[in-house]
Design a protein around this motif. Structure first.
Motif, PDB file in Angstrom:
ATOM      1  N   GLY A 164       0.898  -1.262  -0.037  1.00 13.49           N
ATOM      2  CA  GLY A 164       0.172   0.008  -0.036  1.00 13.49           C
ATOM      3  C   GLY A 164       1.110   1.270  -0.004  1.00 13.49           C
ATOM      4  O   GLY A 164       1.875   1.226   0.283  1.00 13.49           O
ATOM      5  N   ASP A 165      -0.023   2.264  -0.291  1.00 11.34           N
ATOM      6  CA  ASP A 165       0.618   3.662  -0.259  1.00 11.34           C
ATOM      7  C   ASP A 165      -0.135   4.402   0.664  1.00 11.34           C
ATOM      8  O   ASP A 165      -1.243   4.841   0.488  1.00 11.34           O
ATOM      9  CB  ASP A 165       0.885   4.401  -1.637  1.00 11.34           C
ATOM     10  N   TYR A 166       0.339   4.684   2.140  1.00 13.19           N
ATOM     11  CA  TYR A 166      -0.481   5.126   3.089  1.00 13.19           C
ATOM     12  C   TYR A 166      -0.166   6.708   3.508  1.00 13.19           C
ATOM     13  O   TYR A 166       0.934   6.969   3.437  1.00 13.19           O
ATOM     14  CB  TYR A 166      -0.352   4.345   4.342  1.00 13.19           C
ATOM     15  N   PHE A 167      -1.162   7.179   3.876  1.00 14.23           N
ATOM     16  CA  PHE A 167      -1.104   8.626   4.564  1.00 14.23           C
ATOM     17  C   PHE A 167       0.158   8.913   5.218  1.00 14.23           C
ATOM     18  O   PHE A 167       1.030   9.837   5.150  1.00 14.23           O
ATOM     19  CB  PHE A 167      -2.442   9.218   4.974  1.00 14.23           C
ATOM     20  N   PHE A 168       0.181   8.055   6.501  1.00 14.59           N
ATOM     21  CA  PHE A 168       1.323   8.275   7.503  1.00 14.59           C
ATOM     22  C   PHE A 168       2.490   7.348   7.190  1.00 14.59           C
ATOM     23  O   PHE A 168       3.606   7.792   7.265  1.00 14.59           O
ATOM     24  CB  PHE A 168       0.794   8.191   8.872  1.00 14.59           C
ATOM     25  N   ASN A 169       2.318   6.330   6.813  1.00 14.57           N
ATOM     26  CA  ASN A 169       3.343   5.145   6.269  1.00 14.57           C
ATOM     27  C   ASN A 169       3.726   5.126   5.070  1.00 14.57           C
ATOM     28  O   ASN A 169       5.021   4.448   5.122  1.00 14.57           O
ATOM     29  CB  ASN A 169       2.677   3.788   6.748  1.00 14.57           C
ATOM     30  N   GLY A 170       3.290   6.003   4.330  1.00 13.45           N
ATOM     31  CA  GLY A 170       3.940   6.002   2.817  1.00 13.45           C
ATOM     32  C   GLY A 170       3.764   4.463   2.377  1.00 13.45           C
ATOM     33  O   GLY A 170       3.083   3.919   2.621  1.00 13.45           O
ATOM     34  N   ARG A 171       4.834   4.344   1.436  1.00 12.44           N
ATOM     35  CA  ARG A 171       4.854   3.133   0.632  1.00 12.44           C
ATOM     36  C   ARG A 171       4.971   1.686   1.710  1.00 12.44           C
ATOM     37  O   ARG A 171       6.012   1.922   2.342  1.00 12.44           O
ATOM     38  CB  ARG A 171       5.764   2.918  -0.380  1.00 12.44           C
ATOM     39  N   THR A 172       4.080   0.827   1.819  1.00 11.62           N
ATOM     40  CA  THR A 172       4.124  -0.034   2.739  1.00 11.62           C
ATOM     41  C   THR A 172       4.098  -1.653   2.358  1.00 11.62           C
ATOM     42  O   THR A 172       3.130  -1.710   1.525  1.00 11.62           O
ATOM     43  CB  THR A 172       3.137   0.212   3.964  1.00 11.62           C
ATOM     44  N   VAL A 173       4.710  -2.446   3.206  1.00 11.86           N
ATOM     45  CA  VAL A 173       4.686  -3.880   2.925  1.00 11.86           C
ATOM     46  C   VAL A 173       4.437  -4.451   4.261  1.00 11.86           C
ATOM     47  O   VAL A 173       4.960  -4.326   5.274  1.00 11.86           O
ATOM     48  CB  VAL A 173       5.714  -4.360   2.182  1.00 11.86           C
ATOM     49  N   PHE A 174       3.279  -5.515   4.242  1.00 16.13           N
ATOM     50  CA  PHE A 174       3.047  -6.292   5.447  1.00 16.13           C
ATOM     51  C   PHE A 174       3.511  -7.760   5.074  1.00 16.13           C
ATOM     52  O   PHE A 174       3.097  -8.113   3.675  1.00 16.13           O
ATOM     53  CB  PHE A 174       1.725  -6.313   5.729  1.00 16.13           C
ATOM     54  N   VAL A 175       3.942  -8.461   5.845  1.00 12.56           N
ATOM     55  CA  VAL A 175       4.359  -9.573   5.556  1.00 12.56           C
ATOM     56  C   VAL A 175       3.873 -10.673   6.945  1.00 12.56           C
ATOM     57  O   VAL A 175       4.200 -10.487   7.985  1.00 12.56           O
ATOM     58  CB  VAL A 175       5.993 -10.147   5.494  1.00 12.56           C
ATOM     59  N   ASP A 176       3.181 -11.697   6.726  1.00 16.05           N
ATOM     60  CA  ASP A 176       2.586 -12.576   7.468  1.00 16.05           C
ATOM     61  C   ASP A 176       3.492 -13.907   7.487  1.00 16.05           C
ATOM     62  O   ASP A 176       3.407 -14.640   6.680  1.00 16.05           O
ATOM     63  CB  ASP A 176       1.066 -13.042   7.015  1.00 16.05           C
TER      64      ASP A 176
END
Length: 280
Positions: free
Chosen positions: A205-217
């Protein structure tokens, strides 16, 4: 006098916990730090099958330690109150309560000046965007895959100086906001970011606070997040192996300069990533 007694009881409980961890397996010795924002490793015995453990309504990780015993590895919320806590352990038809003690920990404060006032006090439309993004992230943190993780002692995702530790009380332009939920690495823009355990990408994602973001499960409620990235090199649903590059460091979102914000979540609680770093 009462306060002194309570402090003494908590100190004694932590001493007992530390003594147990020293005589236990490698995971318990390495990760057992039962404080707000920390990790509790609970001994479950050496039965033929893994017990199912819940804490505060969420299922928690259960793995075999190096001594052959099953252990629950659970994350403690940063806002948790010190004192007696309980996990629920189900072994076949039997259900029991397993008590453990959470000690006290003080975290430092950090004051940050931001040029973009919207990142301090967002406008209504920006708040709506944040709320949508927050809900998406909470859903990802709450996921629980039965398989995994491949490892719980981790290599740092980048090599470099840590600039902001976990748990800092943060003030943006003088206004207090949520405590720092991860670990920041001050490394140059473009530095490759490596995934520290096998996993599946659940958010790109590209989030307002976090900027470009990746989550890994990584499995069993063990989730890592990487944000402020300059470039993302993976896609949602992609399976990653330990050491794979998932992106490059940047300064997107609410950031004063290039760095990696990395956080670790267990059973829905953000916990101190430094606990998991090998050779710390």
């Amino acid at each position: 006098m009462v306060n002194r007694m309570l402090v003494g009881l908590f100190a004694a409980a932590l001493t007992v916990g530390a003594a147990w961890a020293q005589g236990a397996g490698y995971i318990a010795r390495s990760l057992h730090q039962p404080v707000p924002g920390g990790v509790a490793v609970l001994s479950l015995g050496s039965g033929a099958t893994a017990p199912v453990v819940h804490y505060e309504g969420a299922q928690v990780m259960v793995v075999k330690d190096s001594d052959g015993s099953w252990v629950a590895v659970l994350g403690i919320d940063l806002k948790a109150r010190p004192g007696r806590h309980e996990a629920q352990v189900k072994e076949g038809p039997n259900l029991r309560q397993l008590a453990f003690d959470v000690g006290h920990k003080e975290y430092a404060s950090q004051h940050i000046k931001l040029k973009n006032q919207a990142h301090v006090t967002p406008a209504p439309e920006q708040l709506k965007r944040y709320e949508r993004e927050y809900a998406e992230q909470m859903a990802a943190y709450g996921s629980f895959r039965e398989s995994g993780p491949s490892n719980v002692l981790l290599d740092a995702p980048v090599k470099g100086r840590t600039s902001s530790p976990f748990g800092l009380r943060r003030f943006f332009n003088g206004q207090e906001r949520n405590p720092h939920s991860g670990l920041d690495f001050a490394v140059p823009k473009g530095t490759p970011v490596h995934v520290p355990a096998n996993g599946v990408v659940t958010i790109v994602g590209d989030y307002f606070f976090n900027g470009r973001t990746v989550f890994v499960d990584h499995g069993q409620g063990f989730i890592t997040m990487y944000c402020h990235l300059d470039e993302i090199l993976v896609r949602k649903g992609q399976e990653l192996k330990r050491g794979d590059v998932l992106g490059k460091v940047g300064a997107t979102g609410r950031a004063t300069g290039p760095h990696l914000h990395w956080n670790v979540s267990l059973n829905g609680n953000r916990v101190d990533p430094a606990i998991f770093l090998k050779g710390k």
